[in-house]
Write an enzyme that holds these catalytic residues in place. Sequence first.
Site, PDB file in Angstrom:
ATOM      1  N   TYR A  14      -1.183 -11.086   3.565  1.00  0.00           N
ATOM      2  CA  TYR A  14      -1.265  -9.676   3.957  1.00  0.00           C
ATOM      3  C   TYR A  14      -2.695  -9.416   4.420  1.00  0.00           C
ATOM      4  O   TYR A  14      -3.605  -9.253   3.609  1.00  0.00           O
ATOM      5  CB  TYR A  14      -0.877  -8.788   2.780  1.00  0.00           C
ATOM      6  CG  TYR A  14      -0.909  -7.296   3.022  1.00  0.00           C
ATOM      7  CD1 TYR A  14      -1.033  -6.748   4.293  1.00  0.00           C
ATOM      8  CD2 TYR A  14      -0.798  -6.408   1.955  1.00  0.00           C
ATOM      9  CE1 TYR A  14      -1.054  -5.374   4.497  1.00  0.00           C
ATOM     10  CE2 TYR A  14      -0.815  -5.037   2.143  1.00  0.00           C
ATOM     11  CZ  TYR A  14      -0.939  -4.521   3.406  1.00  0.00           C
ATOM     12  OH  TYR A  14      -0.961  -3.167   3.594  1.00  0.00           O
ATOM     13  N   LYS A  48       1.367 -10.937   7.463  1.00  0.00           N
ATOM     14  CA  LYS A  48       1.534  -9.539   7.863  1.00  0.00           C
ATOM     15  C   LYS A  48       0.211  -9.138   8.506  1.00  0.00           C
ATOM     16  O   LYS A  48      -0.803  -8.992   7.828  1.00  0.00           O
ATOM     17  CB  LYS A  48       1.855  -8.645   6.668  1.00  0.00           C
ATOM     18  CG  LYS A  48       2.010  -7.175   7.042  1.00  0.00           C
ATOM     19  CD  LYS A  48       2.121  -6.276   5.821  1.00  0.00           C
ATOM     20  CE  LYS A  48       2.194  -4.812   6.259  1.00  0.00           C
ATOM     21  NZ  LYS A  48       2.088  -3.877   5.113  1.00  0.00           N
ATOM     22  N   SER A  58       0.830  -1.212   0.000  1.00  0.00           N
ATOM     23  CA  SER A  58       0.000   0.000   0.000  1.00  0.00           C
ATOM     24  C   SER A  58       0.858   1.253   0.000  1.00  0.00           C
ATOM     25  O   SER A  58       0.542   2.246  -0.678  1.00  0.00           O
ATOM     26  CB  SER A  58      -0.898   0.007   1.244  1.00  0.00           C
ATOM     27  OG  SER A  58      -1.587  -1.200   1.398  1.00  0.00           O
TER      28      SER A  58
END
Length: 288
Positions: free
Chosen positions: A133, A161, A44
């Site tokens: 993620y 993550k 991101s």
Amino acid sequence: MKGLFTALMVSYDQDGNINEKGLREIIRYNVDVNKVDGLYVNGSTGENFMISTEEKKEIFRITKDEVKDQVQLIAQVGSVNVKEAIELAKYATDLGYGALSAVTPFYYKFDFEEIKQYYNSIINAVDNKMIIYSIPFLTGVNMSLSQFEELFENEKIIGVKFTAGDFYLLERMRKTFPDKLIYAGFDEMLLSATVLGVDGAIGSTFNVNGKRARQIFELAQQGKIEEARAIQHVTNDLITAVLDNGLYQTLKEILKDKGVDAGYCRQPMKELSSEKIAVAKEISNLFL
């Protein structure tokens, strides 16, 4: 693959093109000044979801070329276009990235079986490892302990993550999956996550605050909680100031103030006003 990874920023020019010189400077600042253990590329923070497949490949290539084998590299390849995700996974693997990562598929209300198929399709297409993620506040995808367990049945899926505030789930995951890698994803909660036993952290603000992140992480691991908490307080004051001024734009202005050609953000992100640029310079003085 343990330790602190910077969620790598990317330098773009005012027309939104990749500024290779600036990207290389950001990479060098993270490796040479922040001294992080690795880079998390095309997440991101790199404005990944606003760029093309070819631009993503170019960022992967430049980063690997600049870093060589100095630090560990994780390639974020996730996309709601599974064909693109697999193409990027193959490209990053061929470049020599140590692991892949993929954001949970978003926008459409995918059920868990679809999410599981998504991860298995990507990682089974390449000879590499996968880090999930999980960022529910942006994707709307919340997964349970049992669902993570199902994903981890694929031995090539080695960790997550964890960018969420559910620290009960984080604690349960740490106890249940002692052999999986868990990375903290919220910089402002690094101390709390480290106390719960995460293996590392992946952070946006590490681009400018990597030194303090290292102090928090290592002090907490040593049981020096009071010292770590004092640094987390300072860090969170700075994070609050950055968020109030505009996250990615302010981080780039701080890098510029440190002599790094960090460029601009891609549209539709706006440029900072002259007043906010001045605030960013004031904030910059507070970073190590």
